[in-house]
Design a protein around this motif. Sequence first.
Motif, PDB file in Angstrom:
ATOM      1  N   LEU A  12       0.854  -1.186   0.000  1.00  0.00           N
ATOM      2  CA  LEU A  12       0.000   0.000   0.000  1.00  0.00           C
ATOM      3  C   LEU A  12       0.894   1.242   0.000  1.00  0.00           C
ATOM      4  O   LEU A  12       2.081   1.159   0.328  1.00  0.00           O
ATOM      5  N   ASP A  13       0.320   2.385  -0.324  1.00  0.00           N
ATOM      6  CA  ASP A  13       1.094   3.635  -0.304  1.00  0.00           C
ATOM      7  C   ASP A  13       1.772   3.860   1.042  1.00  0.00           C
ATOM      8  O   ASP A  13       2.902   4.349   1.100  1.00  0.00           O
ATOM      9  N   ALA A  14       1.107   3.475   2.129  1.00  0.00           N
ATOM     10  CA  ALA A  14       1.674   3.672   3.474  1.00  0.00           C
ATOM     11  C   ALA A  14       2.949   2.851   3.691  1.00  0.00           C
ATOM     12  O   ALA A  14       3.743   3.160   4.579  1.00  0.00           O
ATOM     13  N   ASP A  15       3.169   1.825   2.870  1.00  0.00           N
ATOM     14  CA  ASP A  15       4.351   0.973   2.997  1.00  0.00           C
ATOM     15  C   ASP A  15       5.594   1.565   2.338  1.00  0.00           C
ATOM     16  O   ASP A  15       6.702   1.073   2.559  1.00  0.00           O
ATOM     17  N   ILE A  16       5.427   2.580   1.501  1.00  0.00           N
ATOM     18  CA  ILE A  16       6.524   3.074   0.662  1.00  0.00           C
ATOM     19  C   ILE A  16       7.775   3.443   1.459  1.00  0.00           C
ATOM     20  O   ILE A  16       8.869   2.978   1.116  1.00  0.00           O
ATOM     21  N   PRO A  17       7.703   4.244   2.526  1.00  0.00           N
ATOM     22  CA  PRO A  17       8.950   4.575   3.250  1.00  0.00           C
ATOM     23  C   PRO A  17       9.684   3.340   3.772  1.00  0.00           C
ATOM     24  O   PRO A  17      10.905   3.240   3.642  1.00  0.00           O
ATOM     25  N   THR A  48      16.956   2.743  -5.126  1.00  0.00           N
ATOM     26  CA  THR A  48      15.634   3.218  -5.518  1.00  0.00           C
ATOM     27  C   THR A  48      15.329   4.459  -4.706  1.00  0.00           C
ATOM     28  O   THR A  48      16.154   4.926  -3.931  1.00  0.00           O
ATOM     29  N   ASP A  49      14.141   4.999  -4.897  1.00  0.00           N
ATOM     30  CA  ASP A  49      13.704   6.167  -4.142  1.00  0.00           C
ATOM     31  C   ASP A  49      12.194   6.074  -3.961  1.00  0.00           C
ATOM     32  O   ASP A  49      11.553   5.184  -4.538  1.00  0.00           O
TER      33      ASP A  49
END
Length: 177
Positions: A12-17, A48-49
């Motif tokens: 999910l987006d919340a997992d990105i960091p 990656t970033d």
Amino acid sequence: MPTSELTFRTALDADIPGLVELIESAYRGDASRAGWTTEADLLEGQRTDPEGVAAVVGNEAGRLLVVERDGELIACCQLEHRGDHAYFGMFAVRPALQGGGLGKLIIAEAERTVREAWGAREMRMTVIKQREELIAWYERRGYRRTGRLSPFPYGDERFGVPRRDDLEFELLVKPLG
């Protein structure tokens, strides 16, 4: 390691960091040397970033598979549906957990997922051809070298700063029964 300890889900987006941190720790810098998949001798800079990970998370043709144990993010891999085959990439396992069989379980789950979700008949990936030990690991899992090479993106520091001038990617493939 029993698979019951592991949870697989789509990122999910919340997992990105957390995913950026995981991927960086597995491939770059001194922390990556705790595992065996480090690219620190070949590349400096980032692997990656947040934008790169967000692009994979948001890709409608694929998913970033998150692997957790007891709620902790321990591994991930990119799966992308490309017609009759799937692409496997962005595979990262926490360095301290490498070498214990976790990678074998994850790649088997990735293969099962693309067969069931998309009917993929083949898994493909690209690996830096100089990573002989990593390629040998994939060969032991049924992947074969094709000899098909593609250039490393020299000059695009989003993928790292090469420490040598002969890097290329080789395509590896595995038929999925």
